[in-house]
Design a protein around this motif. Structure first.
Motif, mmCIF file in Angstrom:
data_model
loop_
_atom_site.group_PDB
_atom_site.id
_atom_site.type_symbol
_atom_site.label_atom_id
_atom_site.label_comp_id
_atom_site.label_asym_id
_atom_site.label_seq_id
_atom_site.Cartn_x
_atom_site.Cartn_y
_atom_site.Cartn_z
ATOM 1 N N THR A 73 0.816 -1.207 0.000
ATOM 2 C CA THR A 73 0.000 0.000 0.000
ATOM 3 C C THR A 73 0.855 1.265 0.000
ATOM 4 O OG1 THR A 73 -0.201 -0.166 2.424
ATOM 5 C CG2 THR A 73 -1.958 -1.155 1.094
ATOM 6 N N LEU A 74 1.396 1.634 1.145
ATOM 7 C CA LEU A 74 2.134 2.889 1.268
ATOM 8 C C LEU A 74 3.375 2.907 0.384
ATOM 9 C CD1 LEU A 74 2.003 3.362 5.152
ATOM 10 C CD2 LEU A 74 0.325 4.079 3.438
ATOM 11 N N TYR A 75 4.163 1.840 0.422
ATOM 12 C CA TYR A 75 5.397 1.816 -0.352
ATOM 13 C C TYR A 75 5.102 1.763 -1.849
ATOM 14 C CZ TYR A 75 7.447 0.428 4.159
ATOM 15 O OH TYR A 75 7.819 0.348 5.474
ATOM 16 N N ALA A 76 4.104 0.955 -2.232
ATOM 17 C CA ALA A 76 3.763 0.833 -3.645
ATOM 18 C C ALA A 76 3.331 2.167 -4.226
ATOM 19 C CB ALA A 76 2.654 -0.203 -3.827
ATOM 20 N N VAL A 152 -4.352 4.012 3.834
ATOM 21 C CA VAL A 152 -4.413 3.492 5.199
ATOM 22 C C VAL A 152 -5.598 2.547 5.348
ATOM 23 C CG1 VAL A 152 -4.747 4.123 7.623
ATOM 24 C CG2 VAL A 152 -3.172 5.446 6.201
ATOM 25 N N ALA A 153 -6.711 2.847 4.673
ATOM 26 C CA ALA A 153 -7.858 1.934 4.695
ATOM 27 C C ALA A 153 -7.479 0.592 4.059
ATOM 28 C CB ALA A 153 -9.041 2.555 3.958
ATOM 29 N N ASP A 154 -6.725 0.641 2.968
ATOM 30 C CA ASP A 154 -6.255 -0.598 2.335
ATOM 31 C C ASP A 154 -5.314 -1.361 3.267
ATOM 32 O OD1 ASP A 154 -7.678 -0.083 0.036
ATOM 33 O OD2 ASP A 154 -5.968 0.704 -1.089
ATOM 34 N N ARG A 187 -4.972 2.378 -7.870
ATOM 35 C CA ARG A 187 -5.008 1.141 -8.671
ATOM 36 C C ARG A 187 -3.661 0.905 -9.345
ATOM 37 N NH1 ARG A 187 -4.471 -3.047 -10.120
ATOM 38 N NH2 ARG A 187 -5.669 -4.321 -11.581
ATOM 39 N N PHE A 188 -3.025 1.958 -9.846
ATOM 40 C CA PHE A 188 -1.720 1.820 -10.487
ATOM 41 C C PHE A 188 -0.689 1.275 -9.515
ATOM 42 C CE2 PHE A 188 2.481 3.626 -11.493
ATOM 43 C CZ PHE A 188 2.674 3.082 -12.773
ATOM 44 N N ALA A 189 -0.773 1.715 -8.252
ATOM 45 C CA ALA A 189 0.203 1.281 -7.248
ATOM 46 C C ALA A 189 0.152 -0.224 -7.030
ATOM 47 C CB ALA A 189 -0.047 2.010 -5.929
ATOM 48 N N ARG A 190 -0.982 -0.876 -7.332
ATOM 49 C CA ARG A 190 -1.120 -2.310 -7.107
ATOM 50 C C ARG A 190 -0.663 -3.149 -8.291
ATOM 51 N NH1 ARG A 190 -7.265 -1.687 -4.793
ATOM 52 N NH2 ARG A 190 -6.727 -0.441 -2.948
ATOM 53 N N LEU A 191 -0.282 -2.502 -9.376
ATOM 54 C CA LEU A 191 0.142 -3.251 -10.551
ATOM 55 C C LEU A 191 1.536 -3.835 -10.368
ATOM 56 C CD1 LEU A 191 -0.893 -0.859 -13.486
ATOM 57 C CD2 LEU A 191 -2.115 -2.904 -12.709
#
Length: 244
Positions: A73-76, A152-154, A187-191
């Motif tokens: 989450t945060l780092y991504a 933070v919710a994620d 969403r991009f951060a989770r790719l």
């Protein structure tokens, strides 16, 4: 029209960003405090094996889940931005050191040696969490496209054993304007490298493209699938071999 739940005074406790910062700070302070408490116990005086088990269970359970959730989450979210890329590399390095200590802890041959490893783990973790609180959080607040409350919710979702939604298509036409870009960047951060998702909009998202160029230079792909006049679709991806 703004709903009552969206009304707040910026930089006060009613501000979602302030609340998100507070939640994360409380979480990592609790983790640090829990590990510090466990490492203060004398492994000999307190029937070492039970102490060793308690420390090992905490580290291999809750602590590892936290490190993994932060990475997703945060780092991504911050890994691809020029201003935070090196910071994330440093945090991932210290997180790796914590994991190495935890591996050693699991294979320690005595309660005394486990206590020594636990204290070393706590020292690295203390510095790691301090950087998260004092450097990463303020950087995420300023980062274009980053939505700290959503991140933070994620994080809480992952800590609770849930899974993050990773839709293949994001149709932002029914999403309030102020929430569109943060939703897309999240969403991009989770790719993973080479993965893509498709954005659907009712206009050409050129401003979003400029934000991507600013926040993630050289690490994203942008391909028009449909170009109006009533609907635009863009396939957005993470480049293979990027530093994110």
């Amino acid at each position: 029209m703004t709903s009552p739940s969206e009304i707040y005074i910026e930089s006060t406790e009613t501000d979602p960003v302030v609340r998100a910062q507070s939640v994360l700070q409380q979480t990592n302070q609790r983790l640090q405090g829990r590990l510090a408490t466990l490492t203060e116990i004398d492994p000999v005086a307190d029937a070492g094996e039970s102490v060793r088990t308690a420390v090992s269970d905490f580290c291999t359970g809750e602590l590892l889940r936290y490190l993994s959730a932060c990475d997703q989450t945060l780092y991504a979210a911050a890994a691809g931005a020029a201003e935070t890329r090196l910071l994330v590399r440093a945090l991932r390095t210290t997180a790796s050191v914590v994991r190495q200590h935890i591996d050693k802890l699991s294979s320690a041959d005595s309660a005394a040696s486990a206590a020594v490893i636990a204290r070393a783990t706590e020292a690295v973790l203390r510095a790691h969490l301090a950087v998260e609180r004092s450097v990463l959080l303020p950087a995420l607040v300023r980062l274009p496209g980053a939505d700290l409350p959503a991140l933070v919710a994620d994080l809480d979702t992952l800590l609770g054993g849930g899974r993050l939604e990773c839709p293949a298509v994001i149709d932002v036409r029914e999403i309030p304007h102020g929430q569109r870009h943060p939703r897309i960047f999240t969403r991009f951060a989770r790719l993973a490298p080479g993965e893509t998702f498709t954005l659907v909009n009712n206009h050409d998202p050129k401003p979003l493209h400029r934000e991507f160029q600013s926040a993630h230079p050289g690490t994203f792909t942008w391909e028009y699938v449909e170009s109006g006049p009533e609907q635009w679709q863009v396939r957005i991806g993470r480049q293979v071999g990027s530093d994110d």
